[in-house]
Design a protein around this motif. Structure first.
Motif, PDB file in Angstrom:
ATOM      1  N   ASP A  79       0.805  -1.230   0.000  1.00 31.01           N
ATOM      2  CA  ASP A  79       0.000   0.000   0.000  1.00 31.01           C
ATOM      3  C   ASP A  79       0.835   1.276   0.000  1.00 31.01           C
ATOM      4  OD1 ASP A  79      -2.397  -1.441  -0.025  1.00 31.01           O
ATOM      5  OD2 ASP A  79      -2.386  -1.645   2.152  1.00 31.01           O
ATOM      6  N   GLU A  80       2.052   1.209  -0.526  1.00 27.41           N
ATOM      7  CA  GLU A  80       2.904   2.395  -0.604  1.00 27.41           C
ATOM      8  C   GLU A  80       3.630   2.382  -1.948  1.00 27.41           C
ATOM      9  OE1 GLU A  80       6.206   4.764   2.095  1.00 27.41           O
ATOM     10  OE2 GLU A  80       5.860   2.647   2.477  1.00 27.41           O
ATOM     11  N   LEU A  81       3.694   3.555  -2.573  1.00 25.95           N
ATOM     12  CA  LEU A  81       4.387   3.659  -3.854  1.00 25.95           C
ATOM     13  C   LEU A  81       5.889   3.637  -3.643  1.00 25.95           C
ATOM     14  CD1 LEU A  81       2.142   6.310  -5.545  1.00 25.95           C
ATOM     15  CD2 LEU A  81       2.399   3.931  -6.210  1.00 25.95           C
ATOM     16  N   ARG A  82       6.586   2.833  -4.463  1.00 28.33           N
ATOM     17  CA  ARG A  82       8.023   2.667  -4.304  1.00 28.33           C
ATOM     18  C   ARG A  82       8.717   2.579  -5.654  1.00 28.33           C
ATOM     19  NH1 ARG A  82       9.922   1.189   0.853  1.00 28.33           N
ATOM     20  NH2 ARG A  82       8.257   1.264   2.362  1.00 28.33           N
ATOM     21  N   VAL A  83      10.026   2.873  -5.634  1.00 28.85           N
ATOM     22  CA  VAL A  83      10.879   2.796  -6.812  1.00 28.85           C
ATOM     23  C   VAL A  83      11.710   1.525  -6.710  1.00 28.85           C
ATOM     24  CG1 VAL A  83      12.787   3.889  -8.054  1.00 28.85           C
ATOM     25  CG2 VAL A  83      11.028   5.300  -6.991  1.00 28.85           C
ATOM     26  N   ARG A  84      11.765   0.769  -7.780  1.00 27.52           N
ATOM     27  CA  ARG A  84      12.566  -0.458  -7.815  1.00 27.52           C
ATOM     28  C   ARG A  84      14.045  -0.091  -7.910  1.00 27.52           C
ATOM     29  NH1 ARG A  84      12.853  -4.483 -12.686  1.00 27.52           N
ATOM     30  NH2 ARG A  84      13.791  -6.289 -11.679  1.00 27.52           N
ATOM     31  N   ASP A  85      14.887  -0.781  -7.150  1.00 26.75           N
ATOM     32  CA  ASP A  85      16.309  -0.464  -7.097  1.00 26.75           C
ATOM     33  C   ASP A  85      16.994  -0.523  -8.463  1.00 26.75           C
ATOM     34  OD1 ASP A  85      16.247  -3.237  -7.333  1.00 26.75           O
ATOM     35  OD2 ASP A  85      17.581  -3.623  -5.635  1.00 26.75           O
ATOM     36  N   LEU A  86      16.593  -1.448  -9.311  1.00 27.52           N
ATOM     37  CA  LEU A  86      17.223  -1.568 -10.630  1.00 27.52           C
ATOM     38  C   LEU A  86      16.962  -0.336 -11.497  1.00 27.52           C
ATOM     39  CD1 LEU A  86      16.474  -5.318 -11.483  1.00 27.52           C
ATOM     40  CD2 LEU A  86      18.568  -4.324 -10.542  1.00 27.52           C
ATOM     41  N   GLU A  87      15.744   0.200 -11.414  1.00 24.46           N
ATOM     42  CA  GLU A  87      15.427   1.412 -12.172  1.00 24.46           C
ATOM     43  C   GLU A  87      16.217   2.606 -11.647  1.00 24.46           C
ATOM     44  OE1 GLU A  87      11.323   2.298 -13.318  1.00 24.46           O
ATOM     45  OE2 GLU A  87      10.808   0.360 -12.417  1.00 24.46           O
ATOM     46  N   LEU A  88      16.339   2.688 -10.322  1.00 21.47           N
ATOM     47  CA  LEU A  88      17.100   3.781  -9.731  1.00 21.47           C
ATOM     48  C   LEU A  88      18.573   3.659 -10.101  1.00 21.47           C
ATOM     49  CD1 LEU A  88      16.937   6.305  -7.982  1.00 21.47           C
ATOM     50  CD2 LEU A  88      17.280   4.861  -5.978  1.00 21.47           C
ATOM     51  N   ALA A  89      19.095   2.439 -10.111  1.00 18.22           N
ATOM     52  CA  ALA A  89      20.499   2.214 -10.497  1.00 18.22           C
ATOM     53  C   ALA A  89      20.745   2.726 -11.917  1.00 18.22           C
ATOM     54  CB  ALA A  89      20.848   0.734 -10.385  1.00 18.22           C
TER      55      ALA A  89
END
Length: 139
Positions: free
Chosen positions: A12-22
């Protein structure tokens, strides 16, 4: 470099995937960013739960990996900790992705009120007041 980040709903929380951030930061290997996240896990938890997903290896007998899904504060902090040449752009992408999501939620949650219904109620109230005052007997 990526032009935008996709937000994922995790618990129930919006998050950024680590691979996309990398990719946005300019890290060539995801393991490098994941090591940075692990080294700074205590600090990142100050921004909330550090959400992970266990991913099975694509090859038989390979080791499973742990993917991180970062909330807004964690993603911005990781981008600044990375200290890469594209850090400012990565932070901007994180902020813009979350801001756009907030804008779309606001517009979806607060539709334009039905003014016709409000005007109808006000008209009915005005007619009632006019009727009552017309039939009042002076003392």
């Amino acid at each position: 470099m990526a032009t935008s980040l996709t937000l994922h709903m995790v618990n129930d929380e919006l998050r950024v995937r680590d691979l996309e951030l990398a990719t946005a930061i300019g890290y060539g290997r995801s393991a490098k960013l994941r090591d940075l996240i692990r080294r700074n896990a205590d600090e990142l938890r100050r921004y909330g739960v550090l959400a992970t997903v266990e991913k099975a290896s694509d090859t038989e007998g390979g080791r499973s990996t742990e993917e991180f899904f970062l909330n807004e504060g964690q993603a911005v902090r990781v981008a600044t900790l990375a200290d890469m040449f594209d850090t400012a752009s990565a932070c901007e992408m994180v902020v813009k992705a979350y801001a756009e999501q907030r804008r779309s939620q606001r517009s979806a949650l607060s539709p334009t009120p039905d003014l016709a219904a409000v005007l109808s109620i006000l008209q009915h109230m005005a007619e009632t007041v006019a009727y009552v005052t017309k039939h009042m007997v002076p003392r």
